[in-house]
Design an enzyme around this catalytic site. Structure first.
Site: not given
Length: 311
Positions: A186, A228, A245, A247, A285, A289
């Site tokens: 990353r 995402k 988003p 995931d 969301q 989540f």
DNA sequence: TGCCAGGCGCACA
DNA sequence: TGTGCGCATGGC
């Protein structure tokens, strides 16, 4: 949770500036601990973190929130904006559909709020989040700030703290140096994003004033930013509440609860989420989540207003 | 030791 | 357009 004895870390009161907000339906523990932000540490009833390069201590009270920081503090607008204390949660919940799965999640976790994070910190943090657990993301960001941020003022008796490194700093970093923070592949994404901000090809402040699809498309042009991560930045950093988003956890709950376990593609799930959950789909969301990620860890709050509205 | 994590890029069919 | 794999790292 902090590692050391909390009593020894209590700041010397008179030396700190203090501010309170009267706000209802605000669960600070849920809000700071639900995985939308990575730099807060709980110390008893207190939360200690860094916002906009300032050391901040937060504490929930019977009527709202109390904040303390190191003076001088000409204005508290930056923290009010970050905490979104002006937003009435009832306004958000009233837009949700009559959906049993969502209403159960709201009943369990009512008071969970979305923060408005500094856009660059939000983008950098979620660039580092891919395929990592939340605890690992916290570790990487802590190392990043220690190594690349600037030391900031903290009250006497508290451990040192660092600002989140700005794009100017990271744009000139070497990939191998960043990798020492544990961010792996990353690192190159982070450097490229920092350079885009510095050279002006990505204007995060301007994106706030654009429509959501335009802001999302601009973020998607960055290497390492997929649907995402772009939606996380839109939701948590740019204030687009319609961003949804998807995931692994959200995909799991949507497929299980709304698609009979069928393997629907993440982009299709995001489209469904935005359409089905409405203008505050991002809030929905976050409730789904957190509910799925902590499945079985909290009972329904019987008599909760969310359930009483009937669904 | 193997699996998985708030994913994404890329090659290939 | 969809699918599968590699990519770093660390906890369990």
């Amino acid at each position: 949770m902090c590692a050391g004895p909390c009593a020894e870390l209590r700041p010397v009161g008179p030396s700190l500036s203090e501010q309170s907000w009267v706000v209802s339906d605000y669960d600070l523990d849920l809000t700071l601990g639900c995985g939308q932000v990575f730099r807060w540490r709980q110390c008893g009833s207190l939360w200690i973190g860094v916002v906009n390069g300032r050391w901040v201590e937060l504490q929930p009270g019977p009527t709202g929130l109390r904040a303390r920081t190191v003076p001088p503090v000409p204005s508290w607008d930056w923290l009010a904006e970050y905490l979104q204390v002006h937003l009435r949660l009832e306004t958000v919940l009233a837009t949700f559909p009559e959906d049993v799965r969502l209403q159960e999640a709201v009943a369990r976790w009512r008071g969970l709020r979305l923060l408005r994070q500094p856009a660059w910190e939000c983008l950098a943090s979620f660039l580092l989040s891919s395929s990592k657990r939340i605890e690992q993301i916290q570790q990487v960001i802590e190392r990043l700030c220690r190594q690349w941020g600037d030391p900031i003022s903290v009250p006497a008796g508290h451990p040192p703290a660092w600002s989140f490194p700005g794009p100017e700093r990271l744009a000139t970093a070497r990939e191998r140096d960043l990798r020492r923070c544990g961010m792996g592949f990353r690192a190159s994404y982070l450097i490229e994003a920092a350079r885009a901000v510095v050279d002006g090809s990505l204007d995060l402040a301007a994106l706030r004033r654009q429509p959501y699809p335009v802001a999302r498309a601009a973020l998607l042009r960055l290497k390492g930013v997929g649907p995402k991560v772009a939606d996380c930045v839109c939701l948590f950093g740019l204030g687009f509440f319609e961003a949804f988003p998807v995931d692994t956890w959200v995909a799991r709950v949507l497929r299980e609860q709304y698609f009979g376990g069928r393997p629907i593609a993440p982009e299709k799930l995001a489209e469904f989420g935005r359409r089905f959950f409405g203008p505050f789909a991002g809030y929905a969301q976050q409730y789904l989540f957190h509910d799925r990620r902590t499945a079985g860890k909290a009972p329904l709050r019987i008599g909760s207003p969310a359930l009483d509205r009937g669904s």
